[in-house]
Design a protein around this motif. Sequence first.
Motif, PDB file in Angstrom:
ATOM      1  N   LYS A  71      -9.486   0.516  -5.174  1.00 11.31           N
ATOM      2  CA  LYS A  71      -9.923  -0.685  -5.891  1.00 11.31           C
ATOM      3  C   LYS A  71      -9.349  -1.945  -5.253  1.00 11.31           C
ATOM      4  O   LYS A  71     -10.006  -2.994  -5.220  1.00 11.31           O
ATOM      5  CB  LYS A  71      -9.541  -0.582  -7.367  1.00 11.31           C
ATOM      6  N   THR A  72      -8.109  -1.888  -4.756  1.00 14.10           N
ATOM      7  CA  THR A  72      -7.578  -3.071  -4.074  1.00 14.10           C
ATOM      8  C   THR A  72      -8.324  -3.296  -2.758  1.00 14.10           C
ATOM      9  O   THR A  72      -8.613  -4.438  -2.394  1.00 14.10           O
ATOM     10  CB  THR A  72      -6.061  -2.958  -3.814  1.00 14.10           C
ATOM     11  N   LEU A  73      -8.644  -2.214  -2.044  1.00 19.15           N
ATOM     12  CA  LEU A  73      -9.481  -2.336  -0.847  1.00 19.15           C
ATOM     13  C   LEU A  73     -10.815  -2.989  -1.205  1.00 19.15           C
ATOM     14  O   LEU A  73     -11.309  -3.883  -0.509  1.00 19.15           O
ATOM     15  CB  LEU A  73      -9.731  -0.964  -0.226  1.00 19.15           C
ATOM     16  N   TRP A  85     -13.899 -10.141  -1.565  1.00 17.61           N
ATOM     17  CA  TRP A  85     -13.465 -11.528  -1.420  1.00 17.61           C
ATOM     18  C   TRP A  85     -13.686 -12.055  -0.005  1.00 17.61           C
ATOM     19  O   TRP A  85     -14.136 -13.182   0.181  1.00 17.61           O
ATOM     20  CB  TRP A  85     -11.978 -11.648  -1.769  1.00 17.61           C
ATOM     21  N   GLY A  88      -5.786  -6.365  -0.161  1.00 19.55           N
ATOM     22  CA  GLY A  88      -6.357  -6.300  -1.502  1.00 19.55           C
ATOM     23  C   GLY A  88      -5.298  -6.282  -2.577  1.00 19.55           C
ATOM     24  O   GLY A  88      -5.464  -6.897  -3.644  1.00 19.55           O
ATOM     25  N   ALA A  90      -6.466  -3.171   4.937  1.00 21.39           N
ATOM     26  CA  ALA A  90      -7.172  -3.910   3.890  1.00 21.39           C
ATOM     27  C   ALA A  90      -6.654  -3.576   2.493  1.00 21.39           C
ATOM     28  O   ALA A  90      -6.756  -4.402   1.580  1.00 21.39           O
ATOM     29  CB  ALA A  90      -8.668  -3.637   3.972  1.00 21.39           C
ATOM     30  N   ASP A 142       0.862  -1.184   0.000  1.00 20.36           N
ATOM     31  CA  ASP A 142       0.000   0.000   0.000  1.00 20.36           C
ATOM     32  C   ASP A 142       0.898   1.234   0.000  1.00 20.36           C
ATOM     33  O   ASP A 142       1.549   1.539   1.006  1.00 20.36           O
ATOM     34  CB  ASP A 142      -0.903  -0.008   1.237  1.00 20.36           C
ATOM     35  N   GLN A 165     -11.530  -5.022  -3.681  1.00 19.46           N
ATOM     36  CA  GLN A 165     -11.410  -6.455  -3.962  1.00 19.46           C
ATOM     37  C   GLN A 165     -11.261  -7.248  -2.679  1.00 19.46           C
ATOM     38  O   GLN A 165     -11.843  -8.341  -2.545  1.00 19.46           O
ATOM     39  CB  GLN A 165     -10.225  -6.720  -4.892  1.00 19.46           C
ATOM     40  N   ALA A 166     -10.509  -6.739  -1.712  1.00 21.82           N
ATOM     41  CA  ALA A 166     -10.353  -7.443  -0.439  1.00 21.82           C
ATOM     42  C   ALA A 166     -11.691  -7.590   0.273  1.00 21.82           C
ATOM     43  O   ALA A 166     -12.037  -8.669   0.775  1.00 21.82           O
ATOM     44  CB  ALA A 166      -9.356  -6.699   0.454  1.00 21.82           C
ATOM     45  N   GLU A 167     -12.473  -6.514   0.336  1.00 22.84           N
ATOM     46  CA  GLU A 167     -13.766  -6.579   1.014  1.00 22.84           C
ATOM     47  C   GLU A 167     -14.752  -7.462   0.250  1.00 22.84           C
ATOM     48  O   GLU A 167     -15.609  -8.118   0.859  1.00 22.84           O
ATOM     49  CB  GLU A 167     -14.348  -5.179   1.204  1.00 22.84           C
ATOM     50  N   THR A 204      -4.172  -9.640  -3.393  1.00 30.43           N
ATOM     51  CA  THR A 204      -5.094 -10.452  -4.192  1.00 30.43           C
ATOM     52  C   THR A 204      -4.888 -10.260  -5.691  1.00 30.43           C
ATOM     53  O   THR A 204      -5.381 -11.072  -6.480  1.00 30.43           O
ATOM     54  CB  THR A 204      -6.568 -10.139  -3.861  1.00 30.43           C
TER      55      THR A 204
END
Length: 438
Positions: free
Chosen positions: A203-205, A211, A386, A382, A89, A207-209, A389
């Motif tokens: 956007k990575t956050l 998934w 993310g 997160a 991050d 995807q984590a939430e 991922t």
Amino acid sequence: MAERGKRTVRDLRRGNRSALLRHLYFEGPLSRQELGRDTGLSAGSISNVVGELIADGMVEEAGAVESDGGRPRILLQVSAGYGYVVGMDIGETRIRVELFDLALTELASADLPLSDGGHDVDHVVRLALDGIESVVREAGIDDSEVLGVGIGVPGIVAQGEGAPGAGDSIVVHGQTIGWDAVPLGRLLRAGTTLPLYIDNGAKTLGQAEMWFGAGRGAGNVVIALIGSGVGAAVVADGNPYHGASSSAGEWGHTTLRVGGRTCRCGSRGCLEAYVGAEALLGRWPAAPPDASEETALAALLAAADTDPEATALLAEAAEYLGAGIADLINLFNPQRIVIGGWAGLLLGPRLLPDVREVAAAYALHHPCAQTSIELGQLGADAVTVGAATLPLARFLDTGGERTARAPLLPESDGGADGDSRGPGRPVSLRNRIARAVR
């Protein structure tokens, strides 16, 4: 040559491997019988593909369960130790790097403050490469076992047309941090052979939430990131929406007040100028001058019971945030809106009741009644999860294929350092970093 649009045997095999790997990853442990029931593949296909995945070390047995009158059923799961992924991050005040196994269990981490260097590109690249090397070393693994590095950054990420994991064509437009078409992928590629996957931090956050967290099980969700600034990830019918040039989700720079406060982006009246942590603290006279943003925001919350200015500031933030969420409801009709990011999670418990009330007052009643507004479930890191991922998704989507490594940059290749040891000689990490930021 196969005709265009026709699936080859290799395509079919890869698709079957991907279907089983993904289902085992998200729903396992499962038996072969359950895999056949859930995926629709024949018993023969299940047997062949599972045999391949076990032989490759990607899938392992995870015990057995009793069956009705027959032999116990063997359970299978994705092998967490088959490979590793790095999540990074690049935030507003620090770079956080974590190394995970395939179960996303953290094995090593590094926190690298940006300090006085801020978002100077050379400084960020040096810290990022140092962080990757640090977590691989701390985990005690060889970097050949790392499937890739995922990176979340502030700003718009143009992916380009390069091969997945190459990173060379990825360019970042970070207006709020002074980045104008920074070729971050190429700069990092000059310092590491590991596959690189870069995307916007919100956007990575998201995807984590989706998934593992508050978005799981829903197909239409907006995940908001509130930190120093504000962003969002929009998920429609289960798929992230990027827009024509990957800039969708810049929710923090939607205008909530014409002619309003100046935002870091240079415009006026942006949502970020009213609810971002930097903007909130900039308007609180009692903000501790030398504290970190996290510490100062916690102090603002603590002072809200006795300090009228702090109370008014948080009330205003709740109203603007609620109005901004009402816009999301009216525009996207999501099932859920998830508020994450370190500042969002810190502010959420106090502001959420007022935010919900304001959103209901500003949004259209019918879609609002079908939308829940919730806090994220994965904590302040997160974005890093993310980011990890991103290479993991590539691994699952390809049925376990490893992305080819980019070659090391030879020290004599176009360099200006005068070294003449000849082409093809390995370059030390220190020299590669220096070349990357030159």
